[in-house]
Design a protein around this motif. Structure first.
Motif, short mmCIF file in Angstrom:
data_model
loop_
_atom_site.label_atom_id
_atom_site.label_comp_id
_atom_site.label_asym_id
_atom_site.label_seq_id
_atom_site.Cartn_x
_atom_site.Cartn_y
_atom_site.Cartn_z
N ALA A 81 0.83 -1.21 0.00
CA ALA A 81 0.00 0.00 0.00
C ALA A 81 0.86 1.26 0.00
O ALA A 81 0.49 2.27 -0.60
N GLU A 82 2.01 1.19 0.65
CA GLU A 82 2.92 2.34 0.67
C GLU A 82 3.61 2.57 -0.67
O GLU A 82 4.03 3.67 -0.95
N SER A 83 3.70 1.52 -1.48
CA SER A 83 4.49 1.62 -2.71
C SER A 83 3.64 1.72 -3.99
O SER A 83 4.20 1.80 -5.08
N THR A 84 2.31 1.73 -3.86
CA THR A 84 1.47 1.77 -5.04
C THR A 84 0.19 2.55 -4.74
O THR A 84 -0.19 2.70 -3.58
N THR A 85 -0.46 3.01 -5.79
CA THR A 85 -1.74 3.69 -5.63
C THR A 85 -2.92 2.74 -5.88
O THR A 85 -4.07 3.14 -5.74
N GLU A 86 -2.63 1.49 -6.24
CA GLU A 86 -3.70 0.51 -6.48
C GLU A 86 -4.45 0.22 -5.19
O GLU A 86 -3.85 0.01 -4.14
N ARG A 87 -5.75 0.24 -5.26
CA ARG A 87 -6.59 -0.07 -4.11
C ARG A 87 -7.65 -1.06 -4.53
O ARG A 87 -8.15 -1.02 -5.64
N LEU A 88 -8.01 -1.96 -3.62
CA LEU A 88 -9.03 -2.97 -3.88
C LEU A 88 -10.24 -2.69 -2.99
O LEU A 88 -10.09 -2.25 -1.85
N SER A 89 -11.41 -2.99 -3.52
CA SER A 89 -12.62 -2.83 -2.73
C SER A 89 -12.74 -3.98 -1.72
O SER A 89 -12.08 -5.01 -1.84
N HIS A 90 -13.61 -3.78 -0.77
CA HIS A 90 -13.91 -4.83 0.22
C HIS A 90 -14.32 -6.11 -0.51
O HIS A 90 -13.85 -7.21 -0.16
N GLU A 91 -15.18 -6.00 -1.50
CA GLU A 91 -15.66 -7.17 -2.23
C GLU A 91 -14.52 -7.89 -2.95
O GLU A 91 -14.46 -9.12 -2.94
N GLU A 92 -13.62 -7.13 -3.56
CA GLU A 92 -12.48 -7.75 -4.26
C GLU A 92 -11.59 -8.52 -3.29
O GLU A 92 -11.17 -9.64 -3.58
N VAL A 93 -11.32 -7.92 -2.16
CA VAL A 93 -10.45 -8.55 -1.17
C VAL A 93 -11.07 -9.84 -0.65
O VAL A 93 -10.44 -10.90 -0.63
N PHE A 94 -12.33 -9.77 -0.24
CA PHE A 94 -12.94 -10.94 0.37
C PHE A 94 -13.26 -12.03 -0.65
O PHE A 94 -13.29 -13.22 -0.29
N GLU A 95 -13.45 -11.69 -1.90
CA GLU A 95 -13.61 -12.72 -2.93
C GLU A 95 -12.30 -13.51 -3.05
O GLU A 95 -12.32 -14.74 -3.14
N LYS A 96 -11.18 -12.81 -3.02
CA LYS A 96 -9.88 -13.48 -3.08
C LYS A 96 -9.66 -14.37 -1.85
O LYS A 96 -9.13 -15.47 -1.96
#
Length: 48
Positions: free
Chosen positions: A22-37
């Motif tokens: 998170a400190e090295s990128t601007t990419e962010r995932l939604s709650h749904e994306e994280v929990f699906e993974k």
């Protein structure tokens, strides 16, 4: 008990890695994306 300890240590390591990423990128995932993974990973490893 050891299995639970290993599981907790693994989670802590993954959270630390997520913080570093998170400190090295601007990419962010939604709650749904994280929990699906997470659900996909748990389905693959039912021994947890």
């Amino acid at each position: 008990m050891q299995k639970l300890s290993n599981y907790n240590n693994n989670i802590e390591a993954m959270l630390d890695e997520a913080d570093r990423q998170a400190e090295s990128t601007t990419e962010r995932l939604s709650h749904e994306e994280v929990f699906e993974k997470v659900r996909e990973a748990l389905k693959k490893n039912k021994s947890l």
